[in-house]
Design an enzyme around this catalytic site. Structure first.
Site, PDB file in Angstrom:
ATOM      1  N   GLU A   1       0.819  -1.203   0.000  1.00 10.03           N
ATOM      2  CA  GLU A   1       0.000   0.000   0.000  1.00 10.03           C
ATOM      3  C   GLU A   1       0.856   1.258   0.000  1.00 10.03           C
ATOM      4  O   GLU A   1       1.973   1.280   0.507  1.00 10.03           O
ATOM      5  CB  GLU A   1      -0.987  -0.010   1.161  1.00 10.03           C
ATOM      6  CG  GLU A   1      -0.372  -0.246   2.519  1.00 10.03           C
ATOM      7  CD  GLU A   1      -1.449  -0.398   3.589  1.00 10.03           C
ATOM      8  OE1 GLU A   1      -2.047  -1.477   3.675  1.00 10.03           O
ATOM      9  OE2 GLU A   1      -1.683   0.568   4.322  1.00 10.03           O
TER      10      GLU A   1
ATOM     11  N   CYS B   1       6.692  -6.927   7.338  1.00 14.15           N
ATOM     12  CA  CYS B   1       7.764  -6.357   8.151  1.00 14.15           C
ATOM     13  C   CYS B   1       8.105  -7.352   9.243  1.00 14.15           C
ATOM     14  O   CYS B   1       7.234  -8.092   9.711  1.00 14.15           O
ATOM     15  CB  CYS B   1       7.284  -5.042   8.780  1.00 14.15           C
ATOM     16  SG  CYS B   1       8.546  -4.172   9.748  1.00 14.15           S
TER      17      CYS B   1
ATOM     18  N   CYS C   1       6.674  -4.332  15.964  1.00 16.18           N
ATOM     19  CA  CYS C   1       6.142  -3.291  16.862  1.00 16.18           C
ATOM     20  C   CYS C   1       4.705  -3.645  17.257  1.00 16.18           C
ATOM     21  O   CYS C   1       3.891  -4.008  16.414  1.00 16.18           O
ATOM     22  CB  CYS C   1       6.188  -1.914  16.193  1.00 16.18           C
ATOM     23  SG  CYS C   1       7.860  -1.396  15.776  1.00 16.18           S
TER      24      CYS C   1
ATOM     25  N   CYS D   1       1.487  -1.941  15.583  1.00 13.93           N
ATOM     26  CA  CYS D   1       1.506  -1.745  14.134  1.00 13.93           C
ATOM     27  C   CYS D   1       0.874  -2.932  13.396  1.00 13.93           C
ATOM     28  O   CYS D   1       1.150  -4.092  13.713  1.00 13.93           O
ATOM     29  CB  CYS D   1       2.951  -1.557  13.678  1.00 13.93           C
ATOM     30  SG  CYS D   1       3.109  -1.313  11.904  1.00 13.93           S
TER      31      CYS D   1
ATOM     32  N   CYS E   1      -0.684   2.216   9.133  1.00 11.77           N
ATOM     33  CA  CYS E   1       0.216   1.326   8.404  1.00 11.77           C
ATOM     34  C   CYS E   1      -0.331  -0.079   8.272  1.00 11.77           C
ATOM     35  O   CYS E   1      -0.618  -0.745   9.255  1.00 11.77           O
ATOM     36  CB  CYS E   1       1.538   1.188   9.162  1.00 11.77           C
ATOM     37  SG  CYS E   1       2.429   2.687   9.261  1.00 11.77           S
TER      38      CYS E   1
HETATM   39  N1  SAH Z   1       9.538   0.902   9.952  1.00  9.54           N
HETATM   40  C1  SAH Z   1       9.625   2.329   9.915  1.00  9.54           C
HETATM   41  C2  SAH Z   1       8.667   2.994   8.957  1.00  9.54           C
HETATM   42  C3  SAH Z   1       7.262   2.495   8.857  1.00  9.54           C
HETATM   43  S1  SAH Z   1       6.119   2.862  10.147  1.00  9.54           S
HETATM   44  C4  SAH Z   1       9.499   2.894  11.290  1.00  9.54           C
HETATM   45  O1  SAH Z   1       9.306   2.145  12.230  1.00  9.54           O
HETATM   46  O2  SAH Z   1       9.661   4.096  11.457  1.00  9.54           O
HETATM   47  C5  SAH Z   1       5.830   4.599  10.114  1.00  9.54           C
HETATM   48  C6  SAH Z   1       5.480   5.182  11.481  1.00  9.54           C
HETATM   49  O3  SAH Z   1       4.141   4.810  11.878  1.00  9.54           O
HETATM   50  C7  SAH Z   1       6.388   4.690  12.589  1.00  9.54           C
HETATM   51  O4  SAH Z   1       6.675   5.762  13.449  1.00  9.54           O
HETATM   52  C8  SAH Z   1       5.518   3.670  13.293  1.00  9.54           C
HETATM   53  O5  SAH Z   1       5.950   3.423  14.582  1.00  9.54           O
HETATM   54  C9  SAH Z   1       4.169   4.340  13.210  1.00  9.54           C
HETATM   55  N2  SAH Z   1       3.012   3.481  13.420  1.00  9.54           N
HETATM   56  C10 SAH Z   1       2.832   2.200  13.058  1.00  9.54           C
HETATM   57  N3  SAH Z   1       1.618   1.762  13.433  1.00  9.54           N
HETATM   58  C11 SAH Z   1       1.015   2.785  14.043  1.00  9.54           C
HETATM   59  C12 SAH Z   1      -0.253   2.954  14.661  1.00  9.54           C
HETATM   60  N4  SAH Z   1      -1.141   1.973  14.696  1.00  9.54           N
HETATM   61  N5  SAH Z   1      -0.528   4.165  15.177  1.00  9.54           N
HETATM   62  C13 SAH Z   1       0.364   5.175  15.122  1.00  9.54           C
HETATM   63  N6  SAH Z   1       1.558   5.078  14.562  1.00  9.54           N
HETATM   64  C14 SAH Z   1       1.896   3.892  14.043  1.00  9.54           C
END
Ligand code: SAH
Length: 350
Positions: A98, A118, A122, A125, A339
């Site tokens: 996406e 990925c 996290c 996420c 994401c």
């Molecule tokens: N892997 C990279 C880039 C992709 S995620 C990273 O970790 O930075 C992009 C951003 O969105 C990151 O800051 C991630 O922690 C955040 N993110 C992911 N899922 C989220 C969610 N459900 N709510 C808020 N931020 C989120």
């Protein structure tokens, strides 16, 4: 050389010098490489037959011998709130990624995925729920931008690598993507208008600092103590906050680019006054910009957003400590904005 899943060289993933070498090996004149590069990366033409200044015989050999990372739109969702569009694209091997198109006052921005899935894990996420499938080719990252440009009919001026995937976990491909994206014979996006976001892979952050590309690095910090960070992000077991801060300092020293800290506020987890105070202590010395993101609830996870009052108080406390801070506008909240959620709901239907 970049090859697709079927062992074919990917033509969109080649820099101009590589393309020159490739065509030379085919017995072609070197100016043909420039023409081809311009067709693909500037005029965004996706089929060889439209490349009218290339001889028909060469077009045939190219179509025959190379893959070209042309993505196919399988779904699009448009936000009724702010016009944000979220695209789901199919890759040649059938996997989907996406990408998001956002309109801001200062220009149009595309958020690019760097991997299919990925492996960073996290907790909040959605992108990581099914694990990692594979990294994207440089051409597959570029074509998210090209396809969106063509589909919207609008110029893209900013690129953020913040979609699905950990860009620094696909380092070589990311670098190649950045080189082609900033090439003056291509789309020529200014490095200053590109942001790469990482969950904090320290060795790669340092390596990136050496590349002499003045892009913005965003660090997904999300917690101000190691203990809390480990509860949200498994990667925190590999690198401590102290190591991260050192790497950020190094990045700033080498590139002169100010780091952004991303901090997703999770209700009752990382949104107290103490959290804000500790975060100010980290951001202050590095002169970082802090971007607060109300966590986007994901169906499979129990996390909730902090309430508006808490978010404001958190921001105020940082500001009182002299920290430059913004609250991220939630774009496309009504369209599975977080994401990995669009890809995930698509895969669950299939
Ligand atoms: N892997 C990279 C880039 C992709 S995620 C990273 O970790 O930075 C992009 C951003 O969105 C990151 O800051 C991630 O922690 C955040 N993110 C992911 N899922 C989220 C969610 N459900 N709510 C808020 N931020 C989120």
């Amino acid at each position: 050389m970049w090859e697709n899943q079927y062992g074919k060289k990917d033509i969109k993933s080649m820099t101009l010098p590589q393309l020159q070498e490739e065509l030379a090996a085919m017995g072609e004149k070197s100016f043909r490489a420039g023409q081809l590069f311009q067709w693909m990366h500037q005029k965004l033409v996706r089929d060889y037959d439209s490349m009218t200044n290339l001889p028909g015989e060469l077009r045939g050999r190219l179509a025959e011998g190379y893959a070209c990372s042309c993505l196919r739109q399988v779904r699009v969702q448009e936000s009724r709130v702010d016009g944000t569009k979220k695209f789901l694209f199919a890759l040649e091997d059938g996997h989907v990624v996406e990408s998001v198109w956002m309109r801001y006052r200062h220009g149009n921005s595309v958020c690019v995925s760097s991997q299919v899935g990925c492996r960073m894990g996290c907790r909040f996420c959605a992108s990581t729920l099914g694990g990692l499938v594979r990294g994207l080719l440089p051409g597959e990252m570029l074509d998210q931008i090209y396809a969106i440009s063509l589909l919207t009919g609008e110029r893209v001026s900013n690129v953020v690598v913040m979609g699905t995937g950990e860009p620094l976990d696909n380092y070589d491909s990311l670098l190649q993507f950045l080189r082609i994206l900033t090439d003056e014979k291509g789309l020529h996006i200014s490095a200053r208008n590109i942001t790469v976001s990482t969950c904090g892979l320290v060795p790669e952050m340092r390596r990136l600092a050496e590349e002499k590309l003045p892009i913005t690095l965003a660090l997904s910090l999300h917690a101000a103590t190691d203990e809390k960070r480990r509860s949200l992000m498994p990667v925190a077991n590999r690198y401590s906050i102290a190591q991260l801060m050192e790497a950020c300092g190094y990045y700033f020293a080498r590139t002169g680019r100010r780091i952004t800290f991303e901090y997703s506020l999770v209700g009752g987890v990382n949104d107290t006054r103490e959290d804000a105070r500790l975060l100010a202590g980290l951001a202050g010395p590095l002169n970082c910009h802090v971007n607060l993101i109300p966590v986007n609830p994901v169906r499979e996870r129990e996390y909730v957003q902090s309430d508006a009052g808490r978010i404001q108080a958190f921001k105020n406390l940082l500001e009182k400590n002299g920290i430059n801070v913004t609250i991220r506008r939630e774009m496309g909240r009504d369209i599975d904005g977080a994401c990995g959620q669009l890809r995930r709901s698509y895969m669950q239907e299939e």
